[in-house]
Motif scaffolding. Structure first.
Motif, mmCIF file in Angstrom:
data_model
loop_
_atom_site.group_PDB
_atom_site.id
_atom_site.type_symbol
_atom_site.label_atom_id
_atom_site.label_comp_id
_atom_site.label_asym_id
_atom_site.label_seq_id
_atom_site.Cartn_x
_atom_site.Cartn_y
_atom_site.Cartn_z
ATOM 1 N N PRO A 299 0.986 -1.050 0.450
ATOM 2 C CA PRO A 299 -0.244 0.331 0.495
ATOM 3 C C PRO A 299 0.749 1.219 -0.017
ATOM 4 C CG PRO A 299 -0.230 -1.370 2.613
ATOM 5 C CD PRO A 299 0.355 -2.172 1.298
ATOM 6 N N SER A 300 1.825 1.149 0.901
ATOM 7 C CA SER A 300 2.854 2.396 0.997
ATOM 8 C C SER A 300 3.121 3.071 -0.527
ATOM 9 C CB SER A 300 4.132 2.673 1.716
ATOM 10 O OG SER A 300 4.703 1.349 0.991
ATOM 11 N N GLU A 301 3.733 1.954 -1.502
ATOM 12 C CA GLU A 301 3.815 1.882 -2.855
ATOM 13 C C GLU A 301 2.621 2.279 -3.788
ATOM 14 O OE1 GLU A 301 6.832 -0.140 -4.563
ATOM 15 O OE2 GLU A 301 7.580 -0.386 -2.989
ATOM 16 N N LEU A 302 0.989 2.473 -3.413
ATOM 17 C CA LEU A 302 0.352 1.647 -4.305
ATOM 18 C C LEU A 302 -0.253 3.383 -4.368
ATOM 19 C CD1 LEU A 302 -1.950 -1.255 -3.780
ATOM 20 C CD2 LEU A 302 -0.403 -0.437 -5.660
ATOM 21 N N THR A 303 0.021 4.033 -3.000
ATOM 22 C CA THR A 303 -0.321 5.532 -3.075
ATOM 23 C C THR A 303 -0.019 6.754 -4.299
ATOM 24 O OG1 THR A 303 1.281 6.296 -1.341
ATOM 25 C CG2 THR A 303 -0.887 5.531 -0.432
ATOM 26 N N SER A 304 0.744 5.752 -4.806
ATOM 27 C CA SER A 304 1.840 6.973 -5.474
ATOM 28 C C SER A 304 0.378 6.641 -7.599
ATOM 29 C CB SER A 304 2.967 6.712 -6.715
ATOM 30 O OG SER A 304 2.626 4.994 -7.110
ATOM 31 N N ILE A 305 0.021 6.231 -6.667
ATOM 32 C CA ILE A 305 -1.143 5.495 -8.438
ATOM 33 C C ILE A 305 -2.332 6.475 -8.413
ATOM 34 C CG2 ILE A 305 -1.991 4.204 -9.773
ATOM 35 C CD1 ILE A 305 -0.046 1.457 -9.162
ATOM 36 N N PRO A 306 -3.071 7.912 -8.391
ATOM 37 C CA PRO A 306 -3.899 8.717 -8.689
ATOM 38 C C PRO A 306 -5.262 7.464 -8.117
ATOM 39 C CG PRO A 306 -2.972 9.199 -10.093
ATOM 40 C CD PRO A 306 -2.347 7.901 -10.261
ATOM 41 N N ASP A 307 -5.816 8.274 -6.899
ATOM 42 C CA ASP A 307 -7.072 7.428 -6.689
ATOM 43 C C ASP A 307 -6.746 5.695 -6.476
ATOM 44 O OD1 ASP A 307 -9.773 7.339 -4.872
ATOM 45 O OD2 ASP A 307 -10.187 7.944 -7.470
ATOM 46 N N CYS A 308 -5.906 5.365 -6.257
ATOM 47 C CA CYS A 308 -5.694 3.592 -6.348
ATOM 48 C C CYS A 308 -7.102 2.472 -6.020
ATOM 49 C CB CYS A 308 -4.756 3.258 -6.021
ATOM 50 S SG CYS A 308 -3.891 1.739 -6.666
ATOM 51 N N PHE A 309 -7.365 2.799 -4.887
ATOM 52 C CA PHE A 309 -7.920 1.970 -4.627
ATOM 53 C C PHE A 309 -9.356 1.922 -4.472
ATOM 54 C CE2 PHE A 309 -4.253 2.821 -0.803
ATOM 55 C CZ PHE A 309 -3.776 0.776 -1.180
ATOM 56 N N HIS A 310 -9.606 3.334 -4.464
ATOM 57 C CA HIS A 310 -11.425 3.176 -4.780
ATOM 58 C C HIS A 310 -11.114 2.674 -6.330
ATOM 59 C CE1 HIS A 310 -14.773 4.676 -5.176
ATOM 60 N NE2 HIS A 310 -14.680 5.408 -6.416
ATOM 61 N N THR A 311 -10.695 3.167 -7.249
ATOM 62 C CA THR A 311 -10.517 2.711 -8.552
ATOM 63 C C THR A 311 -10.740 0.666 -8.724
ATOM 64 O OG1 THR A 311 -9.090 4.053 -9.547
ATOM 65 C CG2 THR A 311 -9.215 2.492 -11.072
ATOM 66 N N LEU A 312 -9.686 0.333 -7.662
ATOM 67 C CA LEU A 312 -9.946 -0.776 -7.825
ATOM 68 C C LEU A 312 -11.264 -1.644 -7.000
ATOM 69 C CD1 LEU A 312 -6.413 -1.918 -6.668
ATOM 70 C CD2 LEU A 312 -7.125 -2.823 -9.011
ATOM 71 N N GLU A 313 -11.651 -0.938 -6.157
ATOM 72 C CA GLU A 313 -12.665 -1.638 -5.651
ATOM 73 C C GLU A 313 -14.031 -1.175 -7.015
ATOM 74 O OE1 GLU A 313 -14.417 -0.032 -2.433
ATOM 75 O OE2 GLU A 313 -12.285 0.257 -1.005
ATOM 76 N N THR A 314 -14.077 0.358 -7.486
ATOM 77 C CA THR A 314 -14.850 0.406 -8.621
ATOM 78 C C THR A 314 -14.528 -0.859 -9.586
ATOM 79 O OG1 THR A 314 -14.370 2.513 -7.971
ATOM 80 C CG2 THR A 314 -15.882 2.363 -10.226
#
Length: 396
Positions: A325-340
């Motif tokens: 997760p610490s590296e994924l935060t560099s991707i814009p809106d990453c977690f919301h993108t994956l959930e959607t």
């Protein structure tokens, strides 16, 4: 009945505010247990001893007449024809004599109210103990246990669904209210009265002559064991439960401005299975709290149905290994993108529209996730691991 000191002190204050006289309350051993003169509490009152012996009014004209007594009138306090204490007014006997009968009557009414409250509380505690034993499967002789249930009007053989209802922010509210230096035991009493009032409000939303069961569960939640008709079609039964929970939650918010979350377990068909429905309701409740849902059915949970069984350290380790997760935060809106993306069954078009972004932007984000984690969100095998890691991430 032993008169609790708190009750005696409350009576002294109640009657003093009306009569504007110093009032003392003595127990069955003639000791002062409540007074407007704190230094006298604990003293032996010889005048009260005489009242207890004769069960008659004792008038004291001089403080030398009886040890530990001042001029005034002392009267027996009765409950169910038995003398349980002595109430006294300090002052000129001729002046306070006419107040004696009124004081005695008021005190006996207050004592009776306290006694009835105590009996109700004892009955509630006995009922709660029974239900707690039931949901924890702590009984051996089922017939004997069923007999105990009938005493409380509970049929343990009815099919039931467990519901756990938790009031949001309740503990924080009372912590702030009580956690100050200038409060006393009255706030604790107010807290208990509030909880019982909430319990009564919930009960009012049960139909008459119902067989639902309700008990407090800790300081901010309640356990409901809803009686259900096994012959009712599954979806219809689910709609009926949903409607009842909605009614209760709306009433709590309207009456007490109190939001709540509910978790609903599966139907149990025998007394020995109830613990399972309660455990399922607990998992559904935790999911509802974590995801800000007003209520949730255990049967609607996916991977979340077991993830609360895993320790936080195991979940954190899995998240770190699969998501980073610490590296994924560099991707814009990453977690919301994956959930959607997963909510839309992996459809690029539907996900891009839901996120209001171009399809190429979405493809770029998914590609970056694969570069960071080593798992491709579009691959069916990799997506399973990512969805589990995402579910853990949301509750850890």
């Amino acid at each position: 009945m032993l008169i609790p000191k708190e009750v005696a002190q409350s009576i002294v204050h109640e009657t003093e505010s009306i009569m504007n006289k110093n009032i003392n309350f003595m127990d069955e051993e003639a000791k002062i247990i409540a007074s407007l003169e704190p230094t006298r509490v604990g003293d032996f009152h010889e005048g009260a001893a005489e009242v207890l012996r004769t069960e008659q009014k004792v008038v004291i004209s001089s403080k030398e007449t009886y040890l530990g007594a001042k001029p005034g009138i002392n009267l027996p306090v009765r409950l169910h024809e038995q003398v349980v204490g002595v109430i006294g007014i300090t002052g000129d006997p001729e002046e306070v004599d006419q107040l004696g009968a009124l004081l005695q009557r008021m005190t006996e009414i207050l004592i009776k109210e306290a006694y009835l409250d105590e009996q109700v509380e004892l009955e509630n505690q006995a009922r709660e103990t029974f239900v707690t034993e039931w949901i924890n499967n702590r009984f051996d002789d089922e017939k004997l246990f069923a007999t105990r249930g009938w005493m409380f009007g509970i049929n343990i053989y009815k099919a039931r669904v467990a519901v756990l209802l938790e009031m949001s922010g309740f503990q924080d509210y009372w912590y702030k209210r009580i956690g100050t230096s200038d409060v006393d035991v009255k706030e604790e009493v107010n807290l208990q009265r509030y909880r019982r009032a909430v319990e009564r409000l919930i009960s009012r939303h049960f139909p008459e002559k119902n067989e639902h069961v309700l008990i407090p569960n800790g300081s901010s939640s309640y356990t409901l064991l809803l009686s259900v008709n096994e012959q009712t079609e599954h979806q219809q039964r689910k709609r009926l439960i949903t409607s009842r929970i909605n009614e209760i939650q709306q009433a709590l918010e309207k009456t007490y401005q109190q939001k709540s979350v509910a978790g609903i377990g599966s139907v149990c068909h025998s007394p020995k299975e109830l613990w399972k429905s309660v455990e399922e309701a607990d998992r559904a409740l935790r999911f509802g709290v974590d995801h800000q849902r007003a209520f949730y059915f255990f049967e609607d949970l996916g991977v979340e149905s077991f993830m609360y069984d895993l320790s936080e350290s195991i979940r954190e380790d899995f998240i770190e290994r699969k998501l980073q997760p610490s590296e994924l935060t560099s991707i814009p809106d990453c977690f919301h993108t994956l959930e959607t993306f997963y909510k839309n069954d992996g459809s690029i078009k539907a996900t891009a529209e839901a996120l209001h972004i171009h399809k190429n932007t979405l493809q770029y984000r998914l590609k970056k996730v694969m570069e960071v984690t080593g798992y491709d969100p579009r691959n069916i095998n990799d997506s399973t691991l990512l969805q589990i890691a995402l579910a853990f991430y949301k509750i850890t």
